[in-house]
Every structure is written in structure tokens, then in C-alpha cells.
Design a protein around this motif. Structure first.
Motif, PDB file in Angstrom:
ATOM      1  N   THR A 177       0.791  -1.244   0.000  1.00  0.00           N
ATOM      2  CA  THR A 177       0.000   0.000   0.000  1.00  0.00           C
ATOM      3  C   THR A 177       0.814   1.280   0.000  1.00  0.00           C
ATOM      4  O   THR A 177       0.224   2.366  -0.010  1.00  0.00           O
ATOM      5  N   SER A 178       2.153   1.223  -0.013  1.00  0.00           N
ATOM      6  CA  SER A 178       2.902   2.472   0.155  1.00  0.00           C
ATOM      7  C   SER A 178       3.677   2.915  -1.073  1.00  0.00           C
ATOM      8  O   SER A 178       3.630   4.093  -1.444  1.00  0.00           O
ATOM      9  N   ASN A 179       4.403   2.040  -1.740  1.00  0.00           N
ATOM     10  CA  ASN A 179       5.254   2.429  -2.855  1.00  0.00           C
ATOM     11  C   ASN A 179       4.640   2.030  -4.187  1.00  0.00           C
ATOM     12  O   ASN A 179       3.849   1.085  -4.277  1.00  0.00           O
ATOM     13  N   THR A 180       5.028   2.739  -5.251  1.00  0.00           N
ATOM     14  CA  THR A 180       4.569   2.366  -6.585  1.00  0.00           C
ATOM     15  C   THR A 180       5.056   0.969  -6.930  1.00  0.00           C
ATOM     16  O   THR A 180       4.300   0.116  -7.384  1.00  0.00           O
ATOM     17  N   ASN A 181       6.343   0.730  -6.712  1.00  0.00           N
ATOM     18  CA  ASN A 181       6.931  -0.601  -6.895  1.00  0.00           C
ATOM     19  C   ASN A 181       7.860  -0.891  -5.730  1.00  0.00           C
ATOM     20  O   ASN A 181       8.584   0.009  -5.270  1.00  0.00           O
ATOM     21  N   ALA A 182       7.835  -2.095  -5.247  1.00  0.00           N
ATOM     22  CA  ALA A 182       8.730  -2.489  -4.167  1.00  0.00           C
ATOM     23  C   ALA A 182       9.006  -3.984  -4.283  1.00  0.00           C
ATOM     24  O   ALA A 182       8.145  -4.753  -4.707  1.00  0.00           O
ATOM     25  N   THR A 183      10.209  -4.359  -3.898  1.00  0.00           N
ATOM     26  CA  THR A 183      10.587  -5.774  -3.927  1.00  0.00           C
ATOM     27  C   THR A 183      10.387  -6.371  -2.547  1.00  0.00           C
ATOM     28  O   THR A 183      10.800  -5.795  -1.537  1.00  0.00           O
ATOM     29  N   ILE A 184       9.750  -7.523  -2.514  1.00  0.00           N
ATOM     30  CA  ILE A 184       9.601  -8.264  -1.257  1.00  0.00           C
ATOM     31  C   ILE A 184      10.403  -9.545  -1.365  1.00  0.00           C
ATOM     32  O   ILE A 184      10.410 -10.201  -2.418  1.00  0.00           O
ATOM     33  N   THR A 185      11.121  -9.872  -0.304  1.00  0.00           N
ATOM     34  CA  THR A 185      11.919 -11.100  -0.258  1.00  0.00           C
ATOM     35  C   THR A 185      11.451 -11.949   0.919  1.00  0.00           C
ATOM     36  O   THR A 185      11.364 -11.440   2.046  1.00  0.00           O
ATOM     37  N   ILE A 186      11.138 -13.195   0.639  1.00  0.00           N
ATOM     38  CA  ILE A 186      10.695 -14.129   1.678  1.00  0.00           C
ATOM     39  C   ILE A 186      11.684 -15.280   1.708  1.00  0.00           C
ATOM     40  O   ILE A 186      11.840 -16.007   0.717  1.00  0.00           O
ATOM     41  N   LYS A 187      12.343 -15.440   2.838  1.00  0.00           N
ATOM     42  CA  LYS A 187      13.393 -16.454   2.977  1.00  0.00           C
ATOM     43  C   LYS A 187      12.988 -17.486   4.014  1.00  0.00           C
ATOM     44  O   LYS A 187      12.506 -17.137   5.098  1.00  0.00           O
ATOM     45  N   ASN A 188      13.160 -18.760   3.689  1.00  0.00           N
ATOM     46  CA  ASN A 188      12.956 -19.826   4.672  1.00  0.00           C
ATOM     47  C   ASN A 188      14.326 -20.254   5.185  1.00  0.00           C
ATOM     48  O   ASN A 188      15.044 -21.003   4.524  1.00  0.00           O
ATOM     49  N   LYS A 189      14.686 -19.765   6.352  1.00  0.00           N
ATOM     50  CA  LYS A 189      15.992 -20.093   6.921  1.00  0.00           C
ATOM     51  C   LYS A 189      16.116 -21.588   7.218  1.00  0.00           C
ATOM     52  O   LYS A 189      17.217 -22.140   7.197  1.00  0.00           O
ATOM     53  N   THR A 190      14.985 -22.220   7.492  1.00  0.00           N
ATOM     54  CA  THR A 190      14.992 -23.652   7.800  1.00  0.00           C
ATOM     55  C   THR A 190      15.234 -24.487   6.555  1.00  0.00           C
ATOM     56  O   THR A 190      15.699 -25.620   6.645  1.00  0.00           O
ATOM     57  N   ASP A 191      14.925 -23.946   5.388  1.00  0.00           N
ATOM     58  CA  ASP A 191      15.117 -24.647   4.113  1.00  0.00           C
ATOM     59  C   ASP A 191      16.381 -24.133   3.430  1.00  0.00           C
ATOM     60  O   ASP A 191      16.339 -23.580   2.333  1.00  0.00           O
ATOM     61  N   ASN A 192      17.508 -24.283   4.120  1.00  0.00           N
ATOM     62  CA  ASN A 192      18.822 -23.908   3.571  1.00  0.00           C
ATOM     63  C   ASN A 192      18.899 -22.444   3.132  1.00  0.00           C
ATOM     64  O   ASN A 192      19.606 -22.100   2.175  1.00  0.00           O
ATOM     65  N   ASN A 193      18.149 -21.574   3.823  1.00  0.00           N
ATOM     66  CA  ASN A 193      18.138 -20.142   3.505  1.00  0.00           C
ATOM     67  C   ASN A 193      17.676 -19.835   2.085  1.00  0.00           C
ATOM     68  O   ASN A 193      18.005 -18.772   1.528  1.00  0.00           O
TER      69      ASN A 193
END
Length: 274
Positions: A177-193
Motif C-alpha cells: 500500500t505504500s510504494n509504486t513498486n517495491a521488492t519483497i523477499t521471503i526467505k525460509n531459513k529452515t530450508d537452507n536459507n
């Protein structure tokens, strides 16, 4: 009293005169578990130990019944209403079993494949049914929403699956809801990062179906092209997956975004309809 929700309606109110309750017309002296077959090669003179490839489950069939709570017979009109409700769906869908307190205890996915009505004076005493599942076990649902306000957060997602040697692939519901474009990163540390990153657009409701490898825009109901997510190397995409047990998840985004994580997980509790 115990009953179920199916095809948008419930045993509580499918007919007007009284609610329906789960029952059986036979004594229950055992509860079905599962049957599975080995998938393996053939032994030969030179190789007496066969190559094993895994196992295949036989799908579960639930055989039980319904009666009226007030124990009066079903009229012809009521029988028709119930029969239409149970047998109209052509494809598998969820049936939610609830207990005497109204709590959902078990969920199965399938369709009704057989009904048998028990006649009595004045109508029918009840019906027996067969519900054919599309899997060997029932399931439960996980749903949790996480809010990110331009910073990194760490959360624990507990995958309570009883299938201990398989991943679960969630559905991600993203709303930025804030930026025109933004990158989101979702990391599973339990799955070898391992991590997945993609572009989001302001006020755009995105859904990332990690199980079926489909990103789509819920606003326009259109599939999102991989290039619009910033993905160039389509042969090297990590789709978020969850190991059995606790998963340490890191979510990083410079914008204000909500991330709803949903998935079904296998529950190997037998006899959930009793």
C-alpha cells in the motif's frame, strides 16, 4: 450435535424442521486407516533386491449416515432436498466435520458417491452415504497474516503436517500500500536459507500460488507474467516451501505490505467423522 458443512450448506439448517446429525445404522467395531501399495521394479537373477520408488495411497472412503435430530421421518420433500444437496457437485470439494460444540475438527476433500435411504412408516428414517475422498487422509488449514512496515521481520510458521517426508507449498496473499513498486523477499531459513523475491505494485492484490507455480492478480483475475515480477531466469525460481515442523521465515520489504500465508496440511487422525 455432530454434523458437517458441505457445498455451502450445513446439516444444521439444510431442512427447516430440524437439524441433521451424523449417525450410523450399523455397529462400529473398527475404524479405517489406510492402504498403500509399493511402487518397485522387478527382481532379476543378477539383482535380487528390487529398486524401490515409493508408495501410492488408496483414497479414503467414508461410510456413515444422517438422521434428523428430532428422530421424526424424512418427508418426501426433505429427502429430495438432502439428496440434491449431497449429490449435485460433480467435482471434489471440502467437507468440514464439526463436533457437538460446533468446532471444526476435521476436513476432507471429495464427493458423495453413494446414498441409501432407510424407509419407515411416514417416510425415511435416515440415509447411509459413501463420501469418496481424493486423498488417503483428512487435512487441516493454516492461515496467518503478517504486516511489514518498511523493515525486516522474522516469524515462525509451524507446519503441523503428519506427512513427515514431504514439503507443503503455501499460497501467499500480498497487498502493498505504500510504494509504486517495491521488492519483497521471503526467505525460509529452515530450508537452507532459500528465498524468493518479486516486485509488488501499490494497491495491487497479488496471489502467489507456490504449489501450482502460478502468480496472479486478484484484482483483474489475470495471471501475472514472470517478467512483471522481475524474474528473468525462469529455470532458477524457488517457490516457498515449508518443512514439517517449525520454519523460521524472514520477510523483508521496503514498503508497507501485508502477507497472508495459507496452506492445507495432512492430518492422519482416523475416524474424524465418528
Amino acid at each position: 450435535m455432530a454434523g458437517f458443512i458441505y457445498n455451502g450448506k450445513s446439516t444444521k439448517d439444510i431442512i427447516l424442521s430440524t437439524e441433521l446429525i451424523l449417525a450410523t445404522f450399523q455397529s462400529v467395531d473398527s475404524v479405517d486407516g489406510m492402504t498403500r501399495d509399493d511402487v518397485a521394479g522387478n527382481s532379476t537373477i543378477a539383482h535380487s533386491i528390487v529398486n524401490e520408488y515409493g508408495t501410492i495411497y488408496d483414497n479414503l472412503k467414508i461410510e456413515y449416515g444422517l438422521i434428523k435430530k428430532d428422530k421424526t421421518p424424512f418427508t418426501e420433500a426433505e429427502q429430495q432436498i438432502v439428496e440434491a444437496w449431497l449429490t449435485s457437485p460433480k467435482l471434489s470439494q471440502d467437507i468440514q466435520i464439526y463436533d457437538c460444540e460446533g468446532n471444526i475438527t476435521d476436513i476432507y476433500c471429495g464427493k458423495f458417491t453413494e446414498t441409501e435411504w432407510k424407509p419407515m412408516s411416514g417416510g425415511f428414517a435416515g440415509l447411509s452415504f459413501t463420501f469418496s475422498c481424493n486423498s488417503a487422509y483428512g487435512k487441516k488449514k493454516f492461515s496467518q497474516t503478517y504486516s511489514i512496515n518498511g523493515s525486516k521481520i522474522n516469524v515462525t510458521i509451524n507446519n503441523l503436517t503428519d506427512e513427515l517426508e514431504e514439503y507443503v507449498y503455501p499460497v501467499l496473499n500480498i497487498y502493498q500500500t505504500s510504494n509504486t513498486n517495491a521488492t519483497i523477499t521471503i526467505k525460509n531459513k529452515t530450508d537452507n536459507n532459500n528465498s524468493m523475491s518479486f516486485l509488488t505494485r501499490r494497491n495491487n492484490h497479488m496471489v502467489i500460488d507456490c504449489k501450482n507455480c502460478i502468480p496472479y492478480d486478484q484484482t483483474t483475475s489475470g495471471i501475472i507474467a514472470y517478467k512483471d515480477l522481475g524474474w528473468q531466469d525462469v529455470g532458477n525460481i524457488y517457490w516457498l516451501r515449508l518443512l514439517p515442523g517449525e520454519n523460521q521465515i524472514e520477510i523483508d520489504c521496503s514498503a508497507t505490505v501485508s502477507v497472508k500465508v495459507e496452506f492445507d496440511y495432512t492430518c492422519k487422525r482416523v475416524g474424524g467423522w465418528i
